[in-house]
Design a protein around this motif. Structure first.
Motif, short mmCIF file in Angstrom:
data_model
loop_
_atom_site.label_atom_id
_atom_site.label_comp_id
_atom_site.label_asym_id
_atom_site.label_seq_id
_atom_site.Cartn_x
_atom_site.Cartn_y
_atom_site.Cartn_z
N ASN A 1 0.80 -1.22 0.00
CA ASN A 1 0.00 0.00 0.00
C ASN A 1 0.83 1.27 0.00
OD1 ASN A 1 -2.50 -1.31 -0.06
ND2 ASN A 1 -2.47 -1.63 2.16
N ASP A 2 2.13 1.15 0.23
CA ASP A 2 2.98 2.34 0.19
C ASP A 2 3.51 2.62 -1.21
OD1 ASP A 2 4.59 0.12 0.08
OD2 ASP A 2 6.11 0.88 1.48
N SER B 1 1.13 -1.47 -7.15
CA SER B 1 1.91 -2.43 -6.38
C SER B 1 2.34 -3.55 -7.33
CB SER B 1 1.09 -2.99 -5.22
OG SER B 1 1.83 -3.97 -4.52
#
Length: 621
Positions: free
Chosen positions: A237-238, A243
């Motif tokens: 999620n970062d 992703s």
């Protein structure tokens, strides 16, 4: 009696020889740095030979180019004064194993293997360092600095002033990385057998460049597929945009016409798709489309269904076969018109006729072949809950690749970016499962382990130390779990400078003060086994062949594969010893120049072999 060069092959001169056979008129002569004459190619004439039009200067054409490409080609072809030295104390089952673990720069190692493994490797798998924009461990001499790159690519003026914005320097990282890979792939291609295949793991950042690179080296017609591997299953999620949870595996054949891909075993899930709604005595089947996009007028015709409905192919398509063959399929009950007999016809494909396996798909999900975390967990189980590597490939992934490469008993699998030695683990697992007898050759740079790492604290000093230990531990685990009688060993070799002193190659640089050093042309710290391995490399002998040492009248004599090669590097070898060697009728025999007391003794050796073993090839170093 021929003198050995004790150098790796000069691929440039070999390539010139091939060109000379086709176009002798383009061959000319030039002088090397020492003033010696050598063959060269008149490229202007060669270009004209290969063109139907008058060639006048350079023309724009579709090609992959970058600063440093020409030097990369030169570097790939140039010979090296290196050798491989046996390291028995770190090997496992030296006398019987056919597997090799080689420590050293992979470009140098690949060059040294050219004679012994030319066209003999069935499968190559590499997982090269992904290009992160940082400097590489593989720092070849021809790597360009940022200043050199900008000047050569026209991005800086004569005074070094930048002509483009700073982000263009990213091209230097691409150039460095491509240059590093180009030379290695170019040399590695020579090792592949005519039916061989190479698999290359790569990420998004360089996948496009790697594809172009392989098109140039292997030929675009030898491209087989791009496999998309789901290396992760949990989203990050970062991540700024997406992703990324996949990597690619590029697949190229040495010769697409010779590559015979092995189908994969059928699964229960795939078999469950086959049904038998019409109780056909041939068993379960599944239906398939009978139209194709490539329109042929003769294949566009009406078909009348059992219910009387007339059906044509959809617009722009036609049936896949002729009217006559279609009627034969209908008469043989191989066409399905649906339960009511009025559907578009579909071909019945019977499970009993496809039991030879399934063609591999190009998307490989983690539940089928594993993911990075699985590879990490495999290492942790072997190393007492320590992984020591980031992102090692799972053995399930490698086993599937080796299977579809159609590797058979005795076939060789090479990985010249060995890392955590997953390939060796996977080969042993496959051999234990089916008794396949496959062999591996791993190559790994002696890259130092970070002194702050857990691996260093555990006593490992290089990546090679970890890789070799992984093979030992994996072998013990497989032996315990399966009891399979397979090859669990490996011979270790380490790249080093030539066994021969430099004056052996450059007598013109000799000075009077060096004369005392000429008592021997062999370095003092080298032994007979070192010399034997270098001789095997030059003569093109497999490094896994049986080696034996005997004492004959106080002289040390080395035997390779019985009488395939007999060598004696001792001084002043007696006539009786030479006679005993000749009586064994070796295919090749090698002595040192100092093995003969004088020129007369050397002539006598040739006479003895003419009499006792006339087919023996006699060589001297």
């Amino acid at each position: 009696m021929r003198n050995l060069t004790m150098k790796s092959a000069n691929l440039t001169q070999a390539n010139i020889g091939k060109i000379a056979a086709l176009f002798p008129n383009v061959i000319t002569e030039t002088r090397d740095a020492k003033g010696n004459l050598k063959l060269a190619v008149d490229f202007d004439l060669l270009r004209q030979e290969l063109s139907e039009d008058l060639v006048d200067g350079d023309k724009e054409r579709y090609q992959l180019t970058w600063p440093g490409k020409k030097q990369a080609i030169v570097n790939a072809n140039a010979p090296i004064d290196k050798t491989l030295r046996p390291v028995k104390e770190e090997s496992v089952d030296w006398d019987r194993t056919q597997n090799l673990y080689i420590e050293g720069d992979n470009l140098e190692v690949l060059k040294l293997l050219q004679e012994s493994y030319l066209n003999k490797v069935k499968c190559i798998y590499i997982d090269p360092p992904y290009n992160t924009g940082n400097d590489f461990i593989y720092k070849d001499d021809f790597r360009a600095s940022a200043k050199e790159y900008l000047a050569e690519s026209g991005q800086a003026d004569e005074e070094g002033n930048r002509l483009v914005p700073n982000p263009a320097t990213y091209g230097r990282f691409h150039s460095d990385w491509i240059t590093m890979m180009y030379a290695r792939l170019k040399v590695a291609r020579n090792l592949l057998s005519p039916d061989g295949v190479i698999f290359i793991s790569i990420d998004d950042y360089e996948a496009h460049n790697m594809r172009k690179l392989c098109d140039e080296i292997f030929g675009p017609g030898n491209f087989v597929a791009t496999i998309v591997w789901q290396r992760a299953f949990s989203p990050k999620n970062d991540s700024k945009f997406f992703s990324t949870n996949h990597d690619y595996i590029l697949v190229y054949a040495r010769s697409i016409d010779r590559f015979n891909i092995r189908k994969l075993p059928r699964t229960e899930a795939s078999n469950s798709r086959y049904k038998n709604p019409d109780n056909d005595p041939r068993g379960p089947w599944m239906s398939d489309n009978m139209t194709v996009k490539t329109f042929t007028e003769n294949y566009y015709y009406p078909i009348t269904t059992p219910s009387g409905k007339v059906i044509y192919p959809t617009k722009g398509r036609c049936w896949f076969t002729s009217r006559e063959n279609m009627q034969k399929l209908i008469d043989d009950n191989r066409v399905w018109f649906g339960e009511n007999g009025d559907n578009t016809p579909r071909l019945k494909r019977f499970l009993s006729e496809v039991q030879d396996g399934m063609v591999p798909l190009t998307v490989w999900l983690h539940d089928e072949v594993g993911h990075n975390q699985e590879g990490r967990q495999e290492l942790k189980r072997l190393f007492d809950d320590n992984a020591y590597f980031d992102g090692p490939k799972p053995t399930r992934l490698l086993k599937k690749l080796i299977r579809i490469a159609n590797c058979r008993p005795g076939d060789i699998i090479v990985d010249f970016f060995s890392g955590s030695a997953t390939v060796a683990d996977a080969v042993m697992q496959l051999n234990a499962e089916d008794g396949g007898g496959r062999r591996y050759i791993l190559v790994q740079l002696q890259e130092a382990v970070d002194e702050k790492s857990d691996a260093f604290k555990a006593g490992y000093r290089t990546i090679c130390d970890i890789g070799k230990e992984r093979i030992r531990r994996a072998a013990g685990k497989i032996r315990k779990e399966t009891g399979a009688d397979i090859d669990y060993g490996f011979r270790v070799f380490r790249i080093d400078s030539s066994n021969m002193k430099e004056v052996y190659y450059t007598p013109d640089q000799l000075h009077q003060g060096d004369l005392l050093d000429l008592a021997s042309n062999i370095k003092e710290d080298r032994n007979g086994e070192d010399l034997l391995v270098q001789v095997m490399l030059e003569l093109g002998l497999d490094l896994s062949l049986p080696m034996e040492t005997k004492q004959l009248e106080g002289k040390t004599v080395h035997y390779v594969a019985g009488n395939a090669l007999i060598a004696c590097f001792d001084r002043d070898v007696t006539e009786s010893v030479i006679r005993r060697i000749a009586e064994e009728q070796p295919l090749r025999v090698v002595f040192r120049d100092r093995s003969f007391e004088n020129d007369s003794a050397r002539i006598n050796v040739e006479e003895w072999f003419k009499m006792l073993s006339p087919n023996t090839e006699i060589q001297v170093l």
